[in-house]
Scaffold this motif. Structure first.
Motif, PDB file in Angstrom:
ATOM      1  N   CYS A  18       0.848  -1.195   0.000  1.00  0.00           N
ATOM      2  CA  CYS A  18       0.000   0.000   0.000  1.00  0.00           C
ATOM      3  C   CYS A  18       0.880   1.240   0.000  1.00  0.00           C
ATOM      4  O   CYS A  18       1.732   1.389   0.863  1.00  0.00           O
ATOM      5  CB  CYS A  18      -0.893  -0.032   1.242  1.00  0.00           C
ATOM      6  SG  CYS A  18      -1.579   1.552   1.736  1.00  0.00           S
ATOM      7  N   CYS A  20      -0.518   4.311  -0.009  1.00  0.00           N
ATOM      8  CA  CYS A  20      -1.348   5.431   0.433  1.00  0.00           C
ATOM      9  C   CYS A  20      -0.687   6.131   1.626  1.00  0.00           C
ATOM     10  O   CYS A  20       0.114   5.533   2.340  1.00  0.00           O
ATOM     11  CB  CYS A  20      -2.720   4.934   0.861  1.00  0.00           C
ATOM     12  SG  CYS A  20      -3.559   3.974  -0.399  1.00  0.00           S
ATOM     13  N   ALA A  25      -4.968   5.423   4.883  1.00  0.00           N
ATOM     14  CA  ALA A  25      -4.912   3.961   4.861  1.00  0.00           C
ATOM     15  C   ALA A  25      -5.494   3.386   6.145  1.00  0.00           C
ATOM     16  O   ALA A  25      -4.776   2.895   7.015  1.00  0.00           O
ATOM     17  CB  ALA A  25      -3.474   3.488   4.649  1.00  0.00           C
ATOM     18  N   CYS A  46      -5.831  -2.245   3.195  1.00  0.00           N
ATOM     19  CA  CYS A  46      -6.131  -0.814   3.220  1.00  0.00           C
ATOM     20  C   CYS A  46      -7.512  -0.572   2.601  1.00  0.00           C
ATOM     21  O   CYS A  46      -7.811  -1.096   1.531  1.00  0.00           O
ATOM     22  CB  CYS A  46      -5.032  -0.114   2.416  1.00  0.00           C
ATOM     23  SG  CYS A  46      -5.392   1.577   1.953  1.00  0.00           S
ATOM     24  N   HIS A  48      -8.459   2.010   1.284  1.00  0.00           N
ATOM     25  CA  HIS A  48      -8.333   2.927   0.152  1.00  0.00           C
ATOM     26  C   HIS A  48      -7.910   2.196  -1.120  1.00  0.00           C
ATOM     27  O   HIS A  48      -8.573   2.298  -2.151  1.00  0.00           O
ATOM     28  CB  HIS A  48      -7.338   4.030   0.516  1.00  0.00           C
ATOM     29  CG  HIS A  48      -7.390   5.215  -0.374  1.00  0.00           C
ATOM     30  ND1 HIS A  48      -8.398   6.142  -0.300  1.00  0.00           N
ATOM     31  CD2 HIS A  48      -6.570   5.622  -1.369  1.00  0.00           C
ATOM     32  CE1 HIS A  48      -8.191   7.066  -1.218  1.00  0.00           C
ATOM     33  NE2 HIS A  48      -7.088   6.773  -1.882  1.00  0.00           N
TER      34      HIS A  48
HETATM   35 ZN   LIG Z   1      -3.569   1.837   0.548  1.00  0.00          ZN
END
Ligand SMILES: [Zn+2]
Ligand SMILES: [Zn+2]
Ligand SMILES: [Zn+2]
Length: 224
Positions: A18, A20, A25, A46, A48
């Protein structure tokens, strides 16, 4: 209404796909399946980007747990969902987050979150676990170093599945390796081909037959 929640930690992540920002996140509802060793039983994902990471920090969120879980579910399904989809996730999350303390770091393992560096003794959704501390929360843990402590054989043992043994010498949990199919057929009698054998015994058989030892592909080392 505020609640306690977990977001990706800013510190080192043994495994993280991830990218983010930590603030975006948040952890998603666990998607643990019957293959916890793949990471679904010991990594967060995550909300997102849906990708996995390892360590999360507890925060006080300005939203309620219901709001966060509902948003997670809607993002996942790309539509609003009925209560029978939301409620089990909400209950599971409430259970998971019951004891978290803001500012502390946690990892996921088998249906629960565990504070980094703290002893673990619990029966999870798949099996029973006992660690001095979560292996994936240890400093310096890497994907490679975790293949033993949290690999497939670990989980099968944790679930009390019968141990793998070498059919020839009886060694428990022999290190797994693969050889080309034609070599397996050449050296292993038909009645044993669905069994496990340790590398030492396999070598002996090949030497005994006077054959050529195939180059093994190691699956992973099993930590005892
Ligand atoms: Zn993420
Ligand atoms: Zn899995
Ligand atoms: Zn053996």
């Amino acid at each position: 209404m505020r609640c306690l929640y977990l977001k990706k930690a800013t510190g080192p992540q043994p495994i993280s796909f991830c990218d983010c920002l930590p603030d975006e996140a948040l952890i998603a509802s666990p998607g643990q399946l019957n293959c916890p060793w793949c990471g679904c039983g010991w990594l967060f994902s995550c909300t997102h980007c849906r990708k996995a990471f390892t360590v999360a920090t507890a925060i006080e969120s300005p939203f309620s747990l219901r709001e966060l879980v509902t948003a997670d579910v809607e993002r996942y399904y790309k539509s609003t969902q009925a209560e029978d989809v939301v409620l089990p996730r909400l209950n599971r999350m409430a259970f998971m987050l019951k004891h978290v303390v803001p500012g502390r770091n946690y990892v996921y393992l088998d249906g629960a979150v565990h504070e980094v560096g703290v002893e673990i003794n619990f029966a999870g959704e798949y099996g029973s676990h006992s660690f001095r501390q979560a292996p994936h929360g240890e400093p310096g843990a890497t994907y490679e170093s975790l293949r033993g402590p949290l690999g497939r054989d670990y989980w099968l043992r944790a679930a009390g599945k019968p141990p793998n043994t070498c059919y020839s010498c009886g060694e428990l949990w022999p290190e797994m390796f693969m050889v080309p199919n034609e070599d397996w057929k050449k050296y292993i009698p038909a009645s044993k081909r669905d069994k496990m054998i340790c590398w030492g015994c396999f070598q002996q058989i090949v030497n005994h037959v006077g054959g050529r030892l195939p180059k093994p592909r190691w699956i992973h080392k099993v930590a005892q």
